[in-house]
Design a protein around this motif. Structure first.
Motif, short mmCIF file in Angstrom:
data_model
loop_
_atom_site.label_atom_id
_atom_site.label_comp_id
_atom_site.label_asym_id
_atom_site.label_seq_id
_atom_site.Cartn_x
_atom_site.Cartn_y
_atom_site.Cartn_z
N TYR A 59 -13.45 12.69 15.16
CA TYR A 59 -14.82 12.22 15.00
C TYR A 59 -15.81 13.37 15.13
O TYR A 59 -16.73 13.51 14.32
N SER A 63 -19.86 2.40 7.26
CA SER A 63 -18.74 3.33 7.29
C SER A 63 -19.19 4.78 7.19
O SER A 63 -19.93 5.16 6.28
N ARG A 83 -22.04 7.69 16.40
CA ARG A 83 -21.40 6.38 16.24
C ARG A 83 -20.29 6.26 17.27
O ARG A 83 -19.86 7.24 17.85
N TRP A 110 -15.83 15.42 12.08
CA TRP A 110 -16.51 14.72 10.99
C TRP A 110 -18.03 14.74 11.17
O TRP A 110 -18.75 15.06 10.24
N HIS A 144 -17.15 7.14 6.44
CA HIS A 144 -16.44 7.68 5.28
C HIS A 144 -17.22 7.43 3.99
O HIS A 144 -17.28 8.30 3.12
N GLU A 197 -14.23 3.29 16.08
CA GLU A 197 -14.30 2.39 14.93
C GLU A 197 -13.58 2.92 13.69
O GLU A 197 -12.97 2.15 12.97
N GLU A 198 -13.65 4.22 13.42
CA GLU A 198 -13.09 4.75 12.18
C GLU A 198 -12.16 5.94 12.35
O GLU A 198 -11.45 6.29 11.42
N TRP A 199 -12.18 6.58 13.49
CA TRP A 199 -11.42 7.81 13.68
C TRP A 199 -10.31 7.61 14.70
O TRP A 199 -10.43 6.82 15.62
N ASP A 200 -9.26 8.37 14.51
CA ASP A 200 -8.09 8.25 15.40
C ASP A 200 -8.38 8.75 16.81
O ASP A 200 -7.84 8.23 17.77
N TRP A 221 -16.79 6.43 18.03
CA TRP A 221 -15.72 7.06 17.29
C TRP A 221 -14.49 6.18 17.14
O TRP A 221 -13.72 6.34 16.20
#
Length: 129
Positions: free
Chosen positions: A97, A41, A85, A100, A43, A89-92, A87
């Motif tokens: 992304y 992750s 990564r 971040w 995050h 997978e974890e970002w809207d 994007w």
């Protein structure tokens, strides 16, 4: 906060007593945090880099040598995590992304500089490998 708990405990700082329960607990905690850096992750990685920066910025902790055994593992993990990564997978969206990853890379850069201030020789060795 965690920093004040570390700096207030006289068995950890200023004269570390490796056999004390507090010192052993802190060592186990820091070892766990290094292992947690393998978590995929972004995050989790961000939260961790913030914590390592706070620890490195504290003058008592950074001068004590207590972070030295973990610096190599942390540096290697962040160098591995610093790659792009997927994007989705974890970002809207890709824009969030990008924001971040740019912030994350900046924080990792700060962390590597702080490690170099603590132990320049070790930081150079790890980065060179």
């Amino acid at each position: 906060n965690n920093v004040s708990k570390i700096t207030d405990d006289k068995t950890i700082l200023p004269n570390p007593q490796p056999s004390s329960p507090s010192h052993q607990s802190l060592s186990a905690y820091l070892s766990y945090l290094v292992a947690l850096l393998q978590h995929p992750s972004g995050h989790v990685s961000s939260a961790q880099v913030n914590m390592w920066v706070v620890l490195c910025r504290d003058p008592q902790i950074s001068k004590s040598g207590i972070l030295r055994p973990y610096m190599g593992g942390v540096t290697v993990r962040y160098m591995e995590a610093n790659v792009r990564r997927e994007w989705e997978e974890e970002w809207d969206d890709e824009e969030s992304y990008e924001a971040w990853i740019n912030e994350f890379r900046g924080k990792v850069g700060v962390l590597v500089k702080l490690f170099a201030k603590i132990d320049g020789e070790e930081a150079s060795r790890v980065v060179a490998e």
